[in-house]
Design an enzyme around this catalytic site. Structure first.
Site, short mmCIF file in Angstrom:
data_model
loop_
_atom_site.label_atom_id
_atom_site.label_comp_id
_atom_site.label_asym_id
_atom_site.label_seq_id
_atom_site.Cartn_x
_atom_site.Cartn_y
_atom_site.Cartn_z
CE LYS A 17 -2.64 0.84 3.84
NZ LYS A 17 -2.99 2.15 4.40
CB SER A 164 6.07 10.21 11.07
OG SER A 164 5.11 10.30 10.04
CG ASP A 316 1.15 0.35 9.56
OD1 ASP A 316 0.86 1.21 10.40
OD2 ASP A 316 1.46 0.62 8.38
NE ARG A 347 -4.24 0.52 14.02
CZ ARG A 347 -3.66 0.64 12.84
NH1 ARG A 347 -2.34 0.70 12.75
NH2 ARG A 347 -4.38 0.70 11.73
NE ARG A 390 -2.07 -1.39 8.90
CZ ARG A 390 -1.85 -1.80 7.64
NH1 ARG A 390 -1.99 -3.06 7.31
NH2 ARG A 390 -1.48 -0.93 6.72
C1 S3P Z 1 2.92 4.98 6.19
C2 S3P Z 1 3.64 5.29 7.29
C3 S3P Z 1 3.26 4.90 8.66
C4 S3P Z 1 2.20 3.80 8.64
C5 S3P Z 1 1.12 4.06 7.65
C6 S3P Z 1 1.69 4.17 6.25
C7 S3P Z 1 3.39 5.44 4.87
O1 S3P Z 1 2.73 6.02 9.32
O2 S3P Z 1 1.65 3.66 9.93
O3 S3P Z 1 0.18 3.01 7.66
O4 S3P Z 1 2.96 4.91 3.84
O5 S3P Z 1 4.22 6.36 4.85
P1 S3P Z 1 3.71 7.08 10.06
O6 S3P Z 1 4.78 7.35 9.12
O7 S3P Z 1 2.89 8.28 10.34
O8 S3P Z 1 4.15 6.37 11.30
#
Ligand code: S3P
Length: 432
Positions: A17, A164, A316, A347, A390
């Site tokens: 994804k 993040s 995740d 969560r 999830r």
């Molecule tokens: C993601 C980054 C993560 C993850 C999210 C998808 C991404 O979030 O939890 O499902 O595609 O960059 P954070 O980067 O905010 O932790």
């Protein structure tokens, strides 16, 4: 009701994804035509695709997950008629945060909206640095709806207080449109798919580490149009990996799973827990590593702790790893995961509540939880998913080891990330 189900066989896991979002956004920025092979068609990625389509991206499906994208004639090259466009990000934080970085330096004025869950999620983490760059943003108290009026941005050196990938990627996509170098630091390395794909497309991007943290340096670059092939999603595979480890008699092979080291924290947990698994057939697709993963039922699962550098590498997977923890012989603990409270649901709270309802000895912490195994699930209950895909999948796998009837309210949200989930379960599920 005695549980006699087990999982056996071989599946190919659907496309990643995170990488799919990035491939769509970068395809949009290429001003060209490329082919994407194995694009995720989950609802979150469709949100990104529909937004880009509204801005003039053309696409044509060649087969189910393969399409040609044409960004050679998008609205960005003809800005005069662009006036506050409302764009629906659905349930997708990635769509919202990544695209915001691009919109902030674009010719567009857009208002981003989202569903009930996304509208509660914090956007300050991107608004603050983007405003430091000079972005024009108004929001509902740092939440959606958020209006971004594209403007000329200045480069900054930003130290993200959180690890993040969404914040990092937002700023990279902003920096990609600015002449001078934009630097983003993060305390722990989060997933680096944006960086890898930009490198693959020839961008001027440097990633490394110094004593201040992990950094990415990006500046305005000409991207080379190249076809992209997307690996399978380890975060989706995680539900089957854990299921196979905890359901007696199970043994499954999951093909084509992305094993980028910034995503494989679950394998470190499997190592500590002494889960019986192996990797085979490693290869690289469009700059991303992937492999087949075989996981066998493991009777004596050792207890594990998850904290620190591991957190972004399995953020995740924590709901399904919480279920794995219930089957370990001892006490498992998750710490330093406060950002779990800002996901599609809080969560930490939702896992603690639902597991407690089922009689699990679980203790909530501000930044995680402590679970005492091994739990023999033998209680009838009704669980809420709170629009959190999830959680929904974790509850479903839990229902396979629960000896009583489990009612799960709101399973539809699984389509957010993994529409193929039930079909794959059907392919693997056998009864003794
Ligand atoms: C993601 C980054 C993560 C993850 C999210 C998808 C991404 O979030 O939890 O499902 O595609 O960059 P954070 O980067 O905010 O932790």
């Amino acid at each position: 009701m005695e549980n006699k189900i087990y999982l056996k066989g071989e599946i190919t896991i659907p496309p990643d994804k995170s990488i799919s979002h990035r491939s769509l956004i970068l395809a949009f920025l290429l001003n060209s035509k490329i082919k994407i092979k194995n694009l995720s068609l989950c609802e979150d990625c469709i949100s990104t695709l529909k937004i880009l389509e509204k801005l003039g991206l053309k696409y044509e499906f060649l087969s189910k997950n393969e399409l040609i994208l044409d960004s050679s004639n998008t609205l960005k090259s003809n800005s005069s008629n662009i006036e506050n466009i409302e764009l629906d990000c659905g349930n997708s934080g990635t769509t919202t945060r990544l695209l915001s970085g691009f919109f902030a330096r674009s010719n567009y004025k857009v208002t981003l909206i989202g569903d009930e869950s996304l509208s509660k999620r914090p956007m300050k983490r991107i608004i603050e640095p983007l405003e430091q760059m000079g972005a024009k943003i108004t929001s509902n108290n740092n939440k959606l709806p958020m209006t971004i009026e594209g403007t000329k941005l200045k480069n900054i050196e930003y130290f993200s207080p959180i690890a993040s990938a969404q914040v990092k990627s937002c700023l990279i996509l902003a920096g990609l449109g600015i002449e001078n170098v934009t630097t983003v630091y993060e305390p722990i390395l989060s997933r680096n798919h944006t960086e890898l794909m930009l490198k693959y497309l020839g961008a001027d991007i440097v990633c490394s580490k110094d004593k201040k943290g992990y950094y990415t340096k990006i500046k305005k670059s000409n991207l080379n149009p190249k076809d992209i092939e997307i690996v399978g999603d380890i975060s989706s595979a995680a539900f089957f990996m854990a299921a196979s480890a905890i359901i007696p008699n199970s043994s499954i092979k999951i093909k084509n799973v992305g094993i980028n080291p910034t995503r494989t924290g679950i394998l470190n947990v499997f190592d500590t827990a002494q889960i019986d698994y192996e990797l085979s057939n490693q290869k690289t697709l469009s700059n991303e590593l992937c492999a087949d993963i075989t996981v066998n039922y493991t009777k004596n699962i050792k207890p594990f702790k998850i904290s620190g550098d591991l957190i972004p590498r399995l953020i995740d997977e924590i709901p399904i790893l919480a279920l794995l923890a219930t089957q370990a012989q001892g006490i498992c603990e998750v710490s330093n995961a406060q950002d779990l409270r800002n996901k599609e649901s809080d969560r930490i709270k939702t896992i603690v509540r639902s597991f407690s309802t089922l009689g699990v000895d679980i203790k909530e912490k501000e930044d995680g939880f402590i679970i005492k195994g091994k739990v023999d699930f033998n209680k009838s209950a009704t669980l809420e998913t709170f629009l959190d895909h999830r959680l929904a999948m974790t509850y479903y796998i839990l229902s396979l080891i629960n000896k009583q009837k489990l009612t799960i309210k709101g399973l539809d949200c699984i389509n957010t990330s993994f529409p193929e989930f039930f079909n794959l379960i059907k392919q693997l599920k056998y009864e003794n």
